[in-house]
Structures are given as C-alpha cells and as structure tokens.
Design a protein around this motif. Structure first.
Motif, mmCIF file in Angstrom:
data_model
loop_
_atom_site.group_PDB
_atom_site.id
_atom_site.type_symbol
_atom_site.label_atom_id
_atom_site.label_comp_id
_atom_site.label_asym_id
_atom_site.label_seq_id
_atom_site.Cartn_x
_atom_site.Cartn_y
_atom_site.Cartn_z
ATOM 1 N N MET A 81 -14.111 -0.748 -1.488
ATOM 2 C CA MET A 81 -13.222 -1.653 -0.756
ATOM 3 C C MET A 81 -11.860 -1.754 -1.452
ATOM 4 S SD MET A 81 -15.193 -2.320 1.699
ATOM 5 C CE MET A 81 -14.207 -3.512 2.530
ATOM 6 N N VAL A 82 -11.864 -1.790 -2.792
ATOM 7 C CA VAL A 82 -10.610 -1.847 -3.545
ATOM 8 C C VAL A 82 -9.799 -0.574 -3.288
ATOM 9 C CG1 VAL A 82 -9.592 -1.901 -5.872
ATOM 10 C CG2 VAL A 82 -11.538 -3.391 -5.328
ATOM 11 N N VAL A 83 -10.462 0.581 -3.345
ATOM 12 C CA VAL A 83 -9.771 1.853 -3.103
ATOM 13 C C VAL A 83 -9.214 1.892 -1.682
ATOM 14 C CG1 VAL A 83 -10.126 4.349 -2.859
ATOM 15 C CG2 VAL A 83 -11.027 3.145 -4.869
ATOM 16 N N ALA A 84 -10.004 1.466 -0.705
ATOM 17 C CA ALA A 84 -9.537 1.462 0.692
ATOM 18 C C ALA A 84 -8.334 0.540 0.852
ATOM 19 C CB ALA A 84 -10.660 1.035 1.630
ATOM 20 N N GLY A 85 -8.384 -0.636 0.270
ATOM 21 C CA GLY A 85 -7.260 -1.566 0.361
ATOM 22 C C GLY A 85 -5.990 -0.993 -0.240
ATOM 23 N N GLY A 86 -6.121 -0.324 -1.375
ATOM 24 C CA GLY A 86 -4.970 0.301 -2.010
ATOM 25 C C GLY A 86 -4.405 1.437 -1.173
ATOM 26 N N TRP A 87 -5.293 2.237 -0.576
ATOM 27 C CA TRP A 87 -4.825 3.347 0.255
ATOM 28 C C TRP A 87 -4.110 2.808 1.502
ATOM 29 C CZ3 TRP A 87 -5.463 5.034 5.219
ATOM 30 C CH2 TRP A 87 -4.882 6.277 5.501
ATOM 31 N N ILE A 88 -4.703 1.812 2.135
ATOM 32 C CA ILE A 88 -4.098 1.231 3.343
ATOM 33 C C ILE A 88 -2.715 0.674 3.015
ATOM 34 C CG2 ILE A 88 -4.281 -0.667 5.007
ATOM 35 C CD1 ILE A 88 -7.396 -0.242 4.784
ATOM 36 N N GLU A 89 -2.595 -0.062 1.913
ATOM 37 C CA GLU A 89 -1.302 -0.628 1.539
ATOM 38 C C GLU A 89 -0.298 0.466 1.198
ATOM 39 O OE1 GLU A 89 1.356 -3.995 0.651
ATOM 40 O OE2 GLU A 89 -0.207 -3.462 2.085
ATOM 41 N N LYS B 163 -11.393 -10.129 -0.473
ATOM 42 C CA LYS B 163 -10.917 -10.161 -1.853
ATOM 43 C C LYS B 163 -10.795 -8.746 -2.408
ATOM 44 C CE LYS B 163 -12.566 -14.746 -3.004
ATOM 45 N NZ LYS B 163 -13.453 -15.581 -3.813
ATOM 46 N N ALA B 164 -11.807 -7.918 -2.190
ATOM 47 C CA ALA B 164 -11.780 -6.550 -2.710
ATOM 48 C C ALA B 164 -10.690 -5.727 -2.032
ATOM 49 C CB ALA B 164 -13.145 -5.891 -2.528
ATOM 50 N N LEU B 165 -10.581 -5.821 -0.715
ATOM 51 C CA LEU B 165 -9.525 -5.089 -0.011
ATOM 52 C C LEU B 165 -8.152 -5.506 -0.519
ATOM 53 C CD1 LEU B 165 -10.847 -5.105 3.674
ATOM 54 C CD2 LEU B 165 -10.423 -3.071 2.274
ATOM 55 N N ASN B 166 -7.949 -6.805 -0.677
ATOM 56 C CA ASN B 166 -6.639 -7.288 -1.100
ATOM 57 C C ASN B 166 -6.373 -7.070 -2.583
ATOM 58 O OD1 ASN B 166 -4.953 -8.480 1.152
ATOM 59 N ND2 ASN B 166 -7.042 -9.123 1.639
ATOM 60 N N LEU B 167 -7.403 -6.919 -3.383
ATOM 61 C CA LEU B 167 -7.181 -6.492 -4.760
ATOM 62 C C LEU B 167 -6.538 -5.106 -4.745
ATOM 63 C CD1 LEU B 167 -7.360 -6.687 -7.811
ATOM 64 C CD2 LEU B 167 -9.764 -5.951 -7.643
ATOM 65 N N GLY B 168 -7.051 -4.219 -3.900
ATOM 66 C CA GLY B 168 -6.437 -2.904 -3.753
ATOM 67 C C GLY B 168 -5.013 -2.995 -3.252
ATOM 68 N N VAL B 169 -4.777 -3.901 -2.310
ATOM 69 C CA VAL B 169 -3.424 -4.109 -1.768
ATOM 70 C C VAL B 169 -2.488 -4.551 -2.884
ATOM 71 C CG1 VAL B 169 -2.041 -5.606 -0.261
ATOM 72 C CG2 VAL B 169 -4.156 -4.568 0.604
ATOM 73 N N TYR B 170 -2.904 -5.540 -3.656
ATOM 74 C CA TYR B 170 -2.043 -6.059 -4.721
ATOM 75 C C TYR B 170 -1.813 -5.033 -5.828
ATOM 76 C CZ TYR B 170 -2.034 -10.744 -2.726
ATOM 77 O OH TYR B 170 -1.847 -11.817 -1.904
ATOM 78 N N ILE B 171 -2.809 -4.201 -6.102
ATOM 79 C CA ILE B 171 -2.614 -3.145 -7.095
ATOM 80 C C ILE B 171 -1.571 -2.151 -6.589
ATOM 81 C CG2 ILE B 171 -3.720 -1.161 -8.195
ATOM 82 C CD1 ILE B 171 -6.256 -2.941 -8.487
ATOM 83 N N ALA B 172 -1.629 -1.803 -5.299
ATOM 84 C CA ALA B 172 -0.621 -0.903 -4.718
ATOM 85 C C ALA B 172 0.760 -1.555 -4.766
ATOM 86 C CB ALA B 172 -0.992 -0.539 -3.288
ATOM 87 N N ASP B 173 0.833 -2.821 -4.425
ATOM 88 C CA ASP B 173 2.113 -3.531 -4.466
ATOM 89 C C ASP B 173 2.646 -3.644 -5.895
ATOM 90 O OD1 ASP B 173 2.189 -3.816 -1.717
ATOM 91 O OD2 ASP B 173 1.455 -5.883 -1.738
ATOM 92 N N LEU B 174 1.756 -3.815 -6.856
ATOM 93 C CA LEU B 174 2.162 -3.849 -8.257
ATOM 94 C C LEU B 174 2.789 -2.512 -8.647
ATOM 95 C CD1 LEU B 174 2.251 -5.155 -11.066
ATOM 96 C CD2 LEU B 174 -0.138 -4.458 -11.376
ATOM 97 N N GLY B 175 2.175 -1.419 -8.229
ATOM 98 C CA GLY B 175 2.744 -0.105 -8.504
ATOM 99 C C GLY B 175 4.108 0.070 -7.848
ATOM 100 N N TYR B 176 4.239 -0.423 -6.621
ATOM 101 C CA TYR B 176 5.511 -0.345 -5.898
ATOM 102 C C TYR B 176 6.581 -1.174 -6.619
ATOM 103 C CZ TYR B 176 8.787 -0.733 -1.957
ATOM 104 O OH TYR B 176 9.899 -0.701 -1.157
#
Length: 183
Positions: free
Chosen positions: A119-127, A30-43
């Motif tokens: 975990m949120v930061v890592a997920g966002g960076w990975i995405e 959940k935390a990793l993918n929160l970062g992913v979705y935040i990155a996707d939202l920015g995109y």
C-alpha cells in the motif's frame, strides 16, 4: 530523471498538505498516504522547498508511528535531516530523505507486513504520477516530463506485479482494482 533539469516548473500548490495526515483513520488510507507523503518529501527535496521538507518529515514520521513502523525515522535521522536542510546540501539531503522509505520497506518486509508495504509503494507511485502530470502544463511529445509520464506504463506493471503477491488482502485487492483503471 532529475525533474528540475527537465524544465519542470516547481509548484507546491498540488501536493497533499502534511496537516492532513491526521485525517486518515484506517490502515489502508494511512499506508497509501505514507507513500504519498514520502513522494511529496522527495519532491520538496528535489525542488528545495526547505520549510515544507520539515513538515513532510513530520507527516512521514507521524504516519510511520501510527502504522507501528518502528525505527524507520528515529531522533538521529530527524537531527541529520534538519542539519542538512539548514546546510542546503541538496544531494545528501535527497539521499537522506530516501532513507526512511528504505528503512520502512525493510521493516515491513522483515516483519511479515507485506500488505502494508504494498500500500505504501502504491501510494508513492500514484503520487509520483500525480506530480508528473501536474508539472506538464501543455502536451508536447518531446517534453521530458511527457516522456516520463509515458514511461509510467512500465512502472504500473511492476507495481501491479508487486501488489499481486498480496492480492489476497482486501485492501491490496481494492487498490489493485483502482490501479487497473490507470493501467
């Protein structure tokens, strides 16, 4: 760097579908993918994918609720985002879509939930890296996108240093091992 000014081709084919948010059943994913979705939202905001922005706002909001990150995305914030989406004010929308991340960051830091924050930061960076590499259709050393991918060598060091502060957490440690392969 503004990717739309770097000749980046916008595509929404390779993002994490916001409908997937319900598939994450533990704190780590959940935390990793929160970062992913935040990155996707920015995109989505950067490339003006209006209808998708609303879906990503909902996915971010739902995952924040599931992770008990209160106050980061309240009704006022959702109303402001929806109003800006309708108006098409890209600059202020970009600023607004960053706000939930900063509020979540502050909340997690102030409530001794540093492992979740990492975990949120890592997920966002990975995405972010995933999005960059998928925008580069061919390799050219002078491509701004390729140069930005190369710059991520410094970013991953910063992310790893940030994560190392909570390396005693098994989820953080596991994610650091995955990031070490990228590093």
């Amino acid at each position: 760097m503004a990717l739309d000014n770097a000749g980046a081709e916008a595509s929404f084919d390779f993002k994490n579908d916001p409908a997937n948010y319900g598939n994450y059943d533990d704190k780590k994913t959940k935390a990793l993918n929160l970062g992913v979705y935040i990155a996707d939202l920015g995109y989505a905001t950067n490339f003006e994918f209006g209808p998708d922005i609303v879906k990503y706002i909902k996915a971010v909001d739902d995952l924040m609720n599931e992770l008990n990150i209160s106050g980061a995305m309240d009704e006022t914030m959702r109303d402001r985002l929806n109003a800006h989406i309708s108006s098409g004010q890209k600059d202020s929308l970009s600023s607004l879509t960053s706000e939930p991340f900063y509020k979540a960051y502050e909340y997690l830091e102030n409530n001794d939930r540093g492992s979740t924050l990492r975990m949120v930061v890592a997920g966002g960076w990975i995405e972010g890296l995933y999005l960059l590499t998928n925008m580069a259709e061919t390799y050219s050393a002078d491509s701004p996108i390729i140069q930005e991918v190369a710059n991520q060598a410094l970013s991953v060091e910063a992310v790893m240093g940030f994560m190392n502060e909570k390396a005693d957490d098994p989820d953080v440690e596991d994610t650091m091992m995955d990031l070490a392969d990228i590093e």
